[in-house]
Design an enzyme around this catalytic site. Structure first.
Site, short mmCIF file in Angstrom:
data_model
loop_
_atom_site.label_atom_id
_atom_site.label_comp_id
_atom_site.label_asym_id
_atom_site.label_seq_id
_atom_site.Cartn_x
_atom_site.Cartn_y
_atom_site.Cartn_z
N GLY A 105 0.84 -1.20 0.00
CA GLY A 105 0.00 0.00 0.00
C GLY A 105 0.87 1.25 0.00
N ARG A 164 -14.16 7.81 14.57
CA ARG A 164 -13.01 8.67 14.31
C ARG A 164 -13.45 10.12 14.13
NH1 ARG A 164 -10.96 10.83 9.97
NH2 ARG A 164 -12.06 9.57 8.44
N GLY A 167 -0.45 4.60 0.30
CA GLY A 167 -1.16 5.79 0.75
C GLY A 167 -0.33 6.55 1.77
N LEU A 168 -0.99 7.38 2.58
CA LEU A 168 -0.23 8.19 3.53
C LEU A 168 0.63 7.33 4.43
CD1 LEU A 168 -2.79 10.95 4.50
CD2 LEU A 168 -0.75 11.17 3.09
N LEU A 210 -5.78 11.39 8.38
CA LEU A 210 -4.53 11.82 7.76
C LEU A 210 -3.46 11.89 8.83
CD1 LEU A 210 -5.82 14.63 5.37
CD2 LEU A 210 -5.69 12.18 5.00
N ARG A 230 -19.16 12.69 13.84
CA ARG A 230 -19.83 12.11 12.69
C ARG A 230 -20.93 11.11 13.04
NH1 ARG A 230 -14.34 11.41 9.01
NH2 ARG A 230 -14.19 13.62 8.53
N SER A 279 -16.92 17.18 2.18
CA SER A 279 -16.09 17.29 3.37
C SER A 279 -16.81 17.81 4.61
CB SER A 279 -14.92 18.22 3.08
OG SER A 279 -14.28 18.57 4.28
N HIS A 335 -17.83 5.42 5.12
CA HIS A 335 -16.68 6.24 4.81
C HIS A 335 -15.35 5.66 5.28
CE1 HIS A 335 -14.36 9.77 3.99
NE2 HIS A 335 -14.12 10.03 5.25
N HIS A 372 -20.34 8.46 7.38
CA HIS A 372 -20.08 9.90 7.32
C HIS A 372 -21.38 10.65 7.02
CE1 HIS A 372 -18.36 13.73 6.30
NE2 HIS A 372 -17.16 13.30 6.58
#
Lengths: 254, 670
Positions: free
Chosen positions: B44, B468, B46-47, B474, B341, B288, B434, B270
Site C-alpha cells: 500500500g 473517528r 497511501g499516507l 490523515l 460524525r 467534506s 466512509h 459519514h
C-alpha cells in the site's frame, strides 16, 4: 435500469501492447442521464460478461476526480467534452440520445497501451523520481510557522500542485509533450522558499528525464491547458523554461 | 474482565506523558551497516505506506513497496478533503497535546487505547512541520502564517488544510519523498501488483505472494518484516466513499494466517455525502466535514413542507426561517453542526425515518450555506471593502467569493454530480459508509499478532476507538509512517540482524504460491452465470440494511445466514471472464469480493457480540431515552480481537481498556 438514452459506442480494443488493436462498435440502451460515463461502461461490461465476451479494460479508481487514474479519450478530447472535469466526473447528461461516442486510450509513445483503454504512465513516476521533491529527510523539519510564506505565493504553489498526474496534457498535445505536467511540479517548488535550494538542479534533472522518456517537444499550442481537468496554467511552462535556461547558464557540473 | 494472554499490547510503563519519549529513547537500534541488509516489504502506498517507505528508506533499510494502482500517487488517501489535525495551538485557543488526546478518546466513545492516542497527539505537530518542509502548500493567512479551521467533535481550531484537497497535497508530499528514494535506489516500487498472501516461516512473517496485474505472473518476495498499509474495508458495503479498488484483501489474508482482527464492526458512516440517486450507482461521494464549519443542517419542521419539497411543489429557499428545523443546533447546542460524525449521521437518519427527508427517496437533509455566506462572510467583506448598508444581494455576492475560495472544488464536484448549483440552492446530503475504525489488531509497536507483520494507518484498529474524529485519519496515517514505525520496528529488527535473506524457493513460499494459484484457478473455473458485481451489490445491501447505521440482534443473525448463503452461491455461480495470465480487472475484483464475503460475516458476528451502543456501532436495543448511544463500560470496555480458527470460525480474545488519565463519562455534546 431507469434510463432512456440509447447510444452507440465505438471503443478501441487492444489485447495487449503488441496487438494492433481496432475499434469495436457497441450499442448501449436505457442509459440514465444521471449516470457517470464510467458507470455507463460498467453497464456495458456487465452485459459483455453476461454474453460471455471480454469486458473493456479501463483504468479508474476514486471516481471523484482526484486520483488521476481514469484516462479516456472521448470524441477526440481527453476526459470528454466538458472543461475542468475528469472522465469519472463526466455524466451522461452531457450527451444526447442517439449520439455515437468514440472512446480511445491516451495516445503517446511514452504511454504504451496495456490493454484496451488502459495505458502505462510510469514515465511520470520516473520524472518525479528524477527531481520532483524537496530533499528533506523525516525528522529534519523546523517549526512550520518559522518561514512565513506570502499567501499569494502559497496559493500559486497550491494551484500548480493540484495536478493529478492523469496525462491528459500529453494526450491532448499533438507532440505528446509532458511540459505541463513537469512544469506544474517545477513551479510548485520554485514558488516556495523551501524549494530554492534545489531549484536549478531540479529543473535540469526533471527535463532530462522527460526527454529520456520520449515525450515530444512543446510548441506552445496550449492544448494541454485547454484540456487539463484541473486547470493547470500554461504560465507554469513559461516559468519552467525561464528556470531551465537560467539553470543551464549557471549550474556548474563537477 | 481480564486481557487475553494472547494479546500483549506492550504499552511502556510510566506516566502517560513520558511513555513515548522514554520508549523511543530506549527502544533497541539497528546500526546503519545492518540496516542495509534488512529488507522491508510495504503493501500500500497511501499516507501510511508512502511515509513509512520514505522514512525507512532514508534510515537505510532496503524497502519494496507494492500498490495495485498504476502509480503510488493514486492511493485513496489522495481523496481526503477537509484537513489534518495537529495540536499546534497556533490559534491561541487553548489547544494542547492533552486536549487533542482527550478529544480523540472521547470522540472514539472510550474504546481506544490511551497510550497510542496520546502518542498520536504528541507527534501530530511534527507532521505539520515535516509536510511544510516537503513543500506541501497548506492554506495560509495574509501574514504568511498557516491557517486553521474547525472540525467536528472539537471546540478549537486545529485543522490544517489545503482547500478541499488536503489529502491530495499530503499524499503528493509523501509520494515525492517516496519517489526520491526510488530514484536513489533505496526503494523498489512495484505498481500494478496486488498482494495475495503472506508467507510465514517458523512463526514469523517472512514475505508475500503478489500478482503482477499486467502479466498475471505470481511473484514471491522475501522481507525481514512486512508492513500492511492497505487501508480500510468500507467497500464491503459496495457503496461507500472509498475508491473502487479499495479492498480488504491484504488485511484479510493476514487475518487468515494468524493476525487477529480488532473491532471489525466499528464502521464510520459519514454524515455529509451526496445521496444515492439510482441503482446504477457505483460509488458515493463525500462532501467534506469542513463544510459543517459554514453549512447549517436542517429539514422542514412540518411534514407537509417536506412532502411538498419532495414532490417539487416547494422550493426550499422559500421556506421561512421559523419553519426550518436546524435539528443539530436544537439537540446539541454546545457543538451544534459540529457534533462528531456518528452523532450527526444518526440524527439525519432519525429525521428521515420520521418522514422529514427532502429528496425523491426521502433520504436526504439540507446543508445550507446561505446564512453564513451572507452574514458571516458577506458582512465581513463589506466592512473590509468599506461598503455601508450593503443590500442582501450584495452580501450574498461578497460571501460567495469567500465560500468559493474555501470550498470551491467541493462545490464544483457537487454540481457536476447532481446537476444542481450549490451556491444558489442548499446541498442535499445523506450519511454514507466512509471509514473503518476496526482493522488488524496491533500492539504499541504497530505489530500484529504475527511476529514481523505490522499494520499501519486505517488498516489497523488502534487509535480511533468506536468513532473517528474528522481530520484525524490523515494525522494517524502520517504519524504511523513518519514518526512511529521508524522507531518501533527497531524492537523487532534488532533481533533479526543475523537472519539472512531467505531463498524464495523455501517450501513455505512454494506452498503459499500454490494455494494462491489454486484459488485463482478455482475462481476462473466456476464459469457460472452471475457477475462479480451482482454478488458485491447483494452483499452491500445486506450489510447496509443489517450492519449499517443501526443494528439489532435479529437483523444481525439474519445477515449472518444471508451472507453464508450468498457466499456459497458465489463459489458456485460467479463468472470471471478472461484468463489468469493477462491484465484482468474482473479477476482482481472477484478475489476481493470473495474476501469481503468472509469479512462481512465477521463484522456481523462482532456487532452481535457487542451488546452495547458506542460510537459508530449503534445497537437499537441499547439506547438512552433520548436515542443516544448507551455504552456498557463494565461488560464491553474492551477491544474485541478475533482469531480465525477455521473456515468461518472465530474465537474472541479481549484486550481490556484501562483509562488512567481520563475519567470515562457518558459522551455529551449538548
Amino acid at each position: 435500469m431507469s434510463g432512456n438514452m440509447n447510444l452507440t459506442l465505438k471503443v478501441w480494443r487492444q489485447k495487449n501492447k503488441d496487438d494492433r488493436g481496432k475499434f469495436e462498435t457497441y450499442p448501449v440502451q436505457h442509459i440514465s442521464p444521471d449516470m457517470s460515463f464510467l458507470e455507463m461502461f460498467d453497464v456495458l461490461n456487465e452485459r459483455l460478461i453476461n454474453e460471455g465476451k471480454d469486458p473493456v479494460a479501463f483504468d479508474h479508481d476514486c471516481r471523484e476526480g482526484i486520483c488521476g487514474m481514469c484516462s479516456m479519450f472521448i470524441n477526440g478530447r481527453p476526459h470528454g467534452p466538458l472543461q475542468g472535469v475528469t472522465t469519472c466526473q463526466l455524466h451522461m447528461r452531457s450527451f444526447k440520445n442517439g449520439d455515437t461516442i468514440v472512446v480511445e486510450p491516451w495516445r503517446a509513445s511514452a504511454f504504451p497501451v496495456i490493454k484496451d483503454l488502459a495505458v502505462d504512465r510510469s514515465a511520470f513516476d520516473r520524472i518525479i523520481s528524477a527531481g520532483g521533491f524537496i530533499s528533506v529527510n523525516t525528522g529534519n523539519a523546523q517549526d512550520a510557522n518559522s518561514i512565513p510564506i506570502p499567501k499569494d505565493d502559497a496559493d500559486a504553489a497550491f494551484a500548480a500542485a493540484t495536478c493529478i498526474g492523469c496525462g491528459a496534457c500529453v494526450a491532448a498535445c499533438k507532440n505528446a509533450s509532458a511540459m505541463l505536467f513537469v512544469s506544474a511540479k517545477v513551479s510548485q517548488f520554485a514558488l516556495l522558499p523551501q524549494g530554492q535550494a534545489e531549484r536549478q538542479e531540479r529543473v535540469l534533472n526533471m527535463v532530462a528525464q522527460m526527454d529520456a522518456e520520449g515525450f515530444g517537444s512543446c510548441t506552445n499550442t496550449g492544448a494541454c491547458e485547454a484540456e487539463c481537468p484541473k486547470g493547470i496554467s500554461l504560465s507554469n511552462i513559461a516559468r519552467m523554461n525561464r528556470d531551465y535556461i537560467g539553470a543551464q547558464l549557471s549550474v556548474q557540473k563537477a | 474482565m481480564t486481557t487475553s494472554p494472547k494479546l500483549d499490547a506492550k504499552i511502556p510503563d510510566g506516566q502517560l506523558e513520558q511513555k513515548w519519549t522514554k520508549y523511543r529513547s530506549t527502544v533497541p537500534l539497528v546500526n546503519p551497516a545492518n540496516k542495509r541488509n534488512l529488507e522491508i516489504i510495504i503493501v500500500g502506498s497511501g499516507l501510511a505506506g508512502a511515509s513509512a517507505a520514505a522514512s525507512l528508506a532514508e534510515l537505510g533499510y532496503k524497502v519494496k513497496v507494492f500498490c495495485f494502482q498504476d502509480s503510488a500517487r493514486r492511493a485513496h488517501s489522495i481523496a481526503a478533503q477537509g484537513g489534518i489535525n495537529a495540536a499546534k495551538n497556533y490559534q491561541n485557543d487553548g489547544d494542547s497535546t492533552y486536549r487533542l488526546f482527550y478529544d480523540t478518546i472521547k470522540g472514539g466513545d472510550y474504546r481506544a487505547r490511551e497510550a497510542n492516542v496520546y502518542r498520536l497527539a504528541e507527534v501530530s505537530a511534527n507532521i505539520i512541520d515535516q509536510c511544510v518542509a516537503q513543500g506541501v502548500p497548506f492554506a495560509r493567512e495574509y501574514g504568511g502564517m498557516l491557517d486553521n479551521r474547525s472540525f467536528g467533535g472539537t471546540q478549537v481550531k486545529r485543522t490544517f488544510y489545503a482547500a478541499g484537497q488536503t489529502g491530495q497535497q499530503l499524499l503528493l508530499g509523501a509520494y515525492s519523498a517516496l519517489q526520491r528514494q526510488v530514484g536513489l535506489g533505496q526503494v523498489e516500487m512495484l505498481t500494478r501488483h496486488e498482494m495475495l498472501d503472506i508467507v510465514n516461516i517458523d512463526g514469523k512473517c517472512r514475505g508475500i505472494i503478489a500478482r503482477d496485474a499486467v502479466t498475471g505472473k505470481l511473484e514471491r518476495h522475501f522481507g525481514h518484516a512486512v508492513l500492511l498499509c492497505s487501508g480500510g474495508y468500507g467497500n464491503v458495503f459496495f457503496l461507500s466513499t472509498n475508491a473502487m479498488g479499495s479492498n480488504v484483501t491484504a488485511a484479510w489474508k493476514a487475518h487468515k494466517k494468524g493476525a487477529f482482527f480488532g473491532n471489525p464492526c466499528f464502521t464510520q458512516i459519514h454524515p455529509t455525502c451526496i445521496p444515492v440517486s439510482g441503482d446504477h450507482q457505483s460509488k458515493l461521494t463525500l462532501m467534506s466535514e469542513s463544510l459543517r464549519n459554514d453549512g447549517r443542517i436542517w429539514v422542514p419542521k412540518r411534514k407537509e413542507d417536506a412532502e411538498a419539497i419532495r414532490t417539487g411543489k416547494l422550493n426550499p429557499n422559500d421556506l421561512k426561517e421559523e419553519d426550518r428545523d436546524y435539528y443539530l443546533e436544537r439537540r446539541y447546542p454546545a457543538f451544534g453542526n459540529l457534533v462528531p460524525r456518528d452523532v450527526a449521521s444518526r440524527a439525519a437518519k432519525e429525521r428521515c425515518d420520521a418522514g422529514f427527508g427532502v429528496n425523491r427517496t426521502g433520504e436526504a437533509v439540507y446543508l445550507d450555506f446561505a446564512f453564513n455566506m451572507k452574514y458571516k462572510y458577506g458582512k465581513k467583506e463589506a466592512t473590509k471593502k468599506g461598503i455601508q448598508n450593503p443590500t442582501e444581494e450584495q452580501l450574498t455576492e461578497l460571501g460567495k467569493a469567500v465560500v468559493k475560495e474555501q470550498y470551491g472544488n467541493l462545490f464544483d464536484m457537487y454540481q457536476q454530480i447532481t446537476g444542481v448549483n450549490p451556491y444558489e440552492n442548499p446541498m442535499m446530503i445523506y450519511p454514507a459508509v466512509h471509514y473503518t475504525m476496526g482493522g488488524l489488531w496491533v500492539d504499541y509497536n504497530l505489530m500484529t499478532t504475527v511476529p514481523g507483520l505490522y499494520a499501519l494507518g486505517e488498516a489497523n484498529f488502534s487509535d480511533h476507538g468506536a468513532n473517528r474524529l474528522g481530520a484525524s485519519a490523515l494525522m494517524q496515517g502520517l504519524a504511523d509512517g513518519y514518526f512511529v514505525i521508524p522507531y518501533t520496528i527497531g524492537a523487532y529488527l534488532s533481533n533479526e540482524i543475523r537472519t539472512k535473506a531467505i531463498d524464495t524457493n523455501h517450501e513455505a513460499f512454494e506452498a503459499a504460491e500454490k494455494s494462491v494459484r489454486e484459488r485463482l484457478e478455482k475462481l476462473k473455473n466456476i464459469n457460472g452465470t452471475k457477475t462479480v458485481d451482482y454478488f458485491h451489490k447483494r452483499l452491500g445491501k445486506i450489510m447496509w440494511d443489517q450492519c449499517g447505521m443501526a443494528r439489532n440482534e435479529q437483523g444481525l443473525k439474519q445477515a449472518i445466514a444471508d451472507i453464508q448463503a450468498l457466499r456459497a452461491d458465489f463459489w458456485k455461480d460467479v463468472r470471471v471472464p478472461g484468463g489468469l495470465n493477462e491484465f484482468n480487472p474482473e479477476l482482481e475484483k472477484a478475489g476481493r469480493v470473495a474476501d469481503f464475503l468472509e469479512l462481512g460475516e465477521l463484522m456481523c458476528r462482532d456487532a452481535l457480540n457487542r451488546n452495547e451502543s458506542c460510537g459508530g456501532h449503534f445497537r437499537e436495543e441499547f439506547q438512552t431515552e433520548e436515542g443516544e448511544a448507551l455504552r456498557d463500560d463494565e461488560n464491553f470496555g474492551y477491544v474485541a480481537a478475533w482469531e480465525m480458527t477455521g473456515d468461518a470460525n472465530w474465537e474472541l480474545h479481549r484486550e481490556d481498556l484501562k483509562y488512567e488519565n481520563i475519567k470515562i463519562a457518558q459522551r455529551s455534546y449538548k
